[in-house]
Design an enzyme around this catalytic site. Structure first.
Site, PDB file in Angstrom:
ATOM      1  N   ARG A 128     -12.949  18.715  23.349  1.00  0.00           N
ATOM      2  CA  ARG A 128     -11.744  19.464  22.943  1.00  0.00           C
ATOM      3  C   ARG A 128     -11.536  19.383  21.435  1.00  0.00           C
ATOM      4  NH1 ARG A 128      -6.257  18.253  25.868  1.00  0.00           N
ATOM      5  NH2 ARG A 128      -6.823  16.117  25.349  1.00  0.00           N
ATOM      6  N   ARG A 160      -7.190   6.117  29.212  1.00  0.00           N
ATOM      7  CA  ARG A 160      -6.330   7.154  29.812  1.00  0.00           C
ATOM      8  C   ARG A 160      -6.684   7.400  31.275  1.00  0.00           C
ATOM      9  NH1 ARG A 160      -7.274  11.937  25.833  1.00  0.00           N
ATOM     10  NH2 ARG A 160      -5.712  13.076  27.048  1.00  0.00           N
ATOM     11  N   ARG A 202      -8.383  15.085  18.732  1.00  0.00           N
ATOM     12  CA  ARG A 202      -7.242  14.192  18.959  1.00  0.00           C
ATOM     13  C   ARG A 202      -7.722  12.741  18.989  1.00  0.00           C
ATOM     14  NH1 ARG A 202      -3.781  16.631  23.976  1.00  0.00           N
ATOM     15  NH2 ARG A 202      -3.848  14.458  24.608  1.00  0.00           N
ATOM     16  N   ARG A 227       4.887  10.878  35.189  1.00  0.00           N
ATOM     17  CA  ARG A 227       3.552  10.287  35.230  1.00  0.00           C
ATOM     18  C   ARG A 227       3.545   8.972  35.988  1.00  0.00           C
ATOM     19  NH1 ARG A 227       1.327  12.695  30.419  1.00  0.00           N
ATOM     20  NH2 ARG A 227      -0.874  12.216  30.188  1.00  0.00           N
TER      21      ARG A 227
HETATM   22  P1  AP5 Z   1      -6.457  20.946  28.275  1.00  0.00           P
HETATM   23  O1  AP5 Z   1      -5.848  22.165  28.866  1.00  0.00           O
HETATM   24  O2  AP5 Z   1      -6.114  20.615  26.860  1.00  0.00           O
HETATM   25  O3  AP5 Z   1      -6.236  19.672  29.246  1.00  0.00           O
HETATM   26  P2  AP5 Z   1      -4.938  18.838  29.626  1.00  0.00           P
HETATM   27  O4  AP5 Z   1      -5.021  18.542  31.093  1.00  0.00           O
HETATM   28  O5  AP5 Z   1      -3.699  19.518  29.139  1.00  0.00           O
HETATM   29  O6  AP5 Z   1      -5.256  17.534  28.812  1.00  0.00           O
HETATM   30  P3  AP5 Z   1      -4.323  16.573  27.984  1.00  0.00           P
HETATM   31  O7  AP5 Z   1      -5.264  15.582  27.360  1.00  0.00           O
HETATM   32  O8  AP5 Z   1      -3.454  17.315  27.031  1.00  0.00           O
HETATM   33  O9  AP5 Z   1      -3.520  15.907  29.085  1.00  0.00           O
HETATM   34  P4  AP5 Z   1      -2.939  14.534  29.012  1.00  0.00           P
HETATM   35  O10 AP5 Z   1      -2.208  14.523  30.307  1.00  0.00           O
HETATM   36  O11 AP5 Z   1      -3.844  13.395  28.804  1.00  0.00           O
HETATM   37  O12 AP5 Z   1      -2.145  14.557  27.656  1.00  0.00           O
HETATM   38  P5  AP5 Z   1      -0.623  14.613  27.299  1.00  0.00           P
HETATM   39  O13 AP5 Z   1      -0.510  15.431  26.089  1.00  0.00           O
HETATM   40  O14 AP5 Z   1       0.228  14.921  28.475  1.00  0.00           O
HETATM   41  O15 AP5 Z   1      -8.044  21.085  28.408  1.00  0.00           O
HETATM   42  C1  AP5 Z   1      -8.914  20.080  27.938  1.00  0.00           C
HETATM   43  C2  AP5 Z   1     -10.177  20.744  27.355  1.00  0.00           C
HETATM   44  O16 AP5 Z   1     -10.884  21.412  28.400  1.00  0.00           O
HETATM   45  C3  AP5 Z   1      -9.907  21.809  26.287  1.00  0.00           C
HETATM   46  O17 AP5 Z   1     -10.880  21.704  25.290  1.00  0.00           O
HETATM   47  C4  AP5 Z   1     -10.013  23.145  27.044  1.00  0.00           C
HETATM   48  O18 AP5 Z   1     -10.443  24.199  26.207  1.00  0.00           O
HETATM   49  C5  AP5 Z   1     -11.038  22.798  28.098  1.00  0.00           C
HETATM   50  N1  AP5 Z   1     -10.809  23.518  29.350  1.00  0.00           N
HETATM   51  C6  AP5 Z   1      -9.618  23.735  29.960  1.00  0.00           C
HETATM   52  N2  AP5 Z   1      -9.812  24.427  31.103  1.00  0.00           N
HETATM   53  C7  AP5 Z   1     -11.149  24.629  31.225  1.00  0.00           C
HETATM   54  C8  AP5 Z   1     -11.986  25.251  32.193  1.00  0.00           C
HETATM   55  N3  AP5 Z   1     -11.453  25.828  33.262  1.00  0.00           N
HETATM   56  N4  AP5 Z   1     -13.315  25.262  32.002  1.00  0.00           N
HETATM   57  C9  AP5 Z   1     -13.857  24.678  30.904  1.00  0.00           C
HETATM   58  N5  AP5 Z   1     -13.139  24.083  29.942  1.00  0.00           N
HETATM   59  C10 AP5 Z   1     -11.793  24.043  30.097  1.00  0.00           C
HETATM   60  O19 AP5 Z   1      -0.330  13.061  26.967  1.00  0.00           O
HETATM   61  C11 AP5 Z   1      -0.921  12.409  25.864  1.00  0.00           C
HETATM   62  C12 AP5 Z   1      -0.393  10.978  25.800  1.00  0.00           C
HETATM   63  O20 AP5 Z   1       1.045  10.984  25.594  1.00  0.00           O
HETATM   64  C13 AP5 Z   1      -0.582  10.103  27.049  1.00  0.00           C
HETATM   65  O21 AP5 Z   1      -1.865   9.520  27.090  1.00  0.00           O
HETATM   66  C14 AP5 Z   1       0.557   9.083  26.862  1.00  0.00           C
HETATM   67  O22 AP5 Z   1       0.213   8.106  25.918  1.00  0.00           O
HETATM   68  C15 AP5 Z   1       1.686   9.927  26.276  1.00  0.00           C
HETATM   69  N6  AP5 Z   1       2.549  10.491  27.331  1.00  0.00           N
HETATM   70  C16 AP5 Z   1       2.832  11.814  27.520  1.00  0.00           C
HETATM   71  N7  AP5 Z   1       3.644  11.985  28.562  1.00  0.00           N
HETATM   72  C17 AP5 Z   1       3.904  10.736  29.058  1.00  0.00           C
HETATM   73  C18 AP5 Z   1       4.655  10.267  30.156  1.00  0.00           C
HETATM   74  N8  AP5 Z   1       5.326  11.111  30.962  1.00  0.00           N
HETATM   75  N9  AP5 Z   1       4.686   8.925  30.382  1.00  0.00           N
HETATM   76  C19 AP5 Z   1       4.031   8.076  29.596  1.00  0.00           C
HETATM   77  N10 AP5 Z   1       3.280   8.464  28.540  1.00  0.00           N
HETATM   78  C20 AP5 Z   1       3.217   9.780  28.263  1.00  0.00           C
END
Ligand code: AP5
Length: 259
Positions: free
Chosen positions: A170, A214, A203, A131
């Protein structure tokens, strides 16, 4: 799992067990690429809420790589008893709740501890890592040491207004972690998971005050990765508009073009 060939790409029938990644334990089975097919090693990029997790489920279920999400590891740690959480994880959960990025060293240590998952013979799909450019460099070094090469970086693109709608609607299952959306993918019974009957919740980082943090963190720290991977000729831009299946088909076409 019996692979089926379609348009030059081999399909699996079910998603593989990624508990070694989530728990940090030993990998079971070791995986194998679909016979005659390839083990994909891919990264998913894109704003929070663009649909990376949704596409990861489809890609892993049908192409066979392990789904490696750093966010899932932190969320699993959150549900673990407090006595099992290290001080570093406690601090990481605070950053996450506020919508900020967890410090690079914590995330890189977490991935390094799980490097066996990168070696999996069935390939991997990294979701949420790297990231930052520092994380991308650390991954490059880890993969070099393991003599592994990256096949591509899928970069999902969507206007910010739609990203906010996806995030704010979501709902996640407390039991099996399935993801729903109050408008685009509502459960059959409000607040109840269709798959396991678990309770759906919002969440903490999907609340408005965290969403903006974010999106800002994404623009400042993650967006530069598109240039980083473009220069390495690994970036595969994909429009994330339309239904999950339409986006998945678009992704397959983009992958086929690189085979
Ligand atoms: P969904 O598929 O859940 O979206 P996503 O892109 O996976 O969203 P995330 O919020 O999980 O991503 P993120 O990158 O913020 O979180 P992460 O867990 O990595 O879809 C979202 C919604 O849309 C759902 O309701 C779905 O049904 C709907 N949807 C999907 N496709 C659709 C479509 N085509 N049409 C209509 N609706 C649709 O990270 C969380 C936190 O962890 C970060 O903020 C950070 O604090 C920490 N973290 C994790 N990894 C790191 C890292 N590498 N470095 C630093 N911090 C980190």
């Amino acid at each position: 799992m019996k692979p089926v060939r379609q348009n030059g790409i081999f399909f699996m029938a079910q998603k593989r067990d990624n508990s070694a990644w989530i728990k940090g334990g030993a990998i079971s089975g070791g995986g194998a690429p679909p016979s005659g097919g390839r083990a994909w090693r891919l990264i998913l990029l894109g704003a929070p809420g663009v649909g990376k997790g949704t596409q990861a489920d489809l890609l892993c279920e049908r192409l066979g790589p392990l789904h490696l999400s750093t966010g899932d590891v932190f969320r699993a740690a959150k549900s673990a008893p407090a006595s099992e959480r290290t001080p570093a994880i406690e601090r990481a959960l605070g950053y996450m709740q506020r919508g900020e990025l967890v410090p690079d060293e914590t995330v890189i240590d977490l991935v390094r501890e799980r490097v066996a998952c990168l070696r999996d013979a069935g390939g991997f799909l990294l979701d949420g890592f790297p990231r930052t450019v520092v994380q991308a460099e650390a991954l490059r070094q880890l993969m070099q040491a393991e003599q592994l090469t990256l096949d591509g970086v899928l970069d999902y693109e969507l206007p910010t207004a739609e990203v906010i709608q996806r995030l704010s609607g979501r709902r996640t299952c407390a039991g099996c972690k399935a993801v729903f959306h109050v408008v685009t993918l509502p459960p059959k019974r409000e607040g109840v998971c269709d798959h396991c009957g678990g309770q759906l919740y919002q969440r903490e980082d999907d609340r408005p005050e965290s969403i903006q943090v974010r999106l800002d963190a994404y623009a400042k720290s993650t967006l530069p990765l598109t240039e980083y991977y473009r220069k390495l000729d690994l970036l595969i831009p994909i429009s994330a508009t339309g239904s999950p299946e339409e986006i998945f088909q678009r992704t397959l076409e983009a992958l086929q073009a690189r085979v």
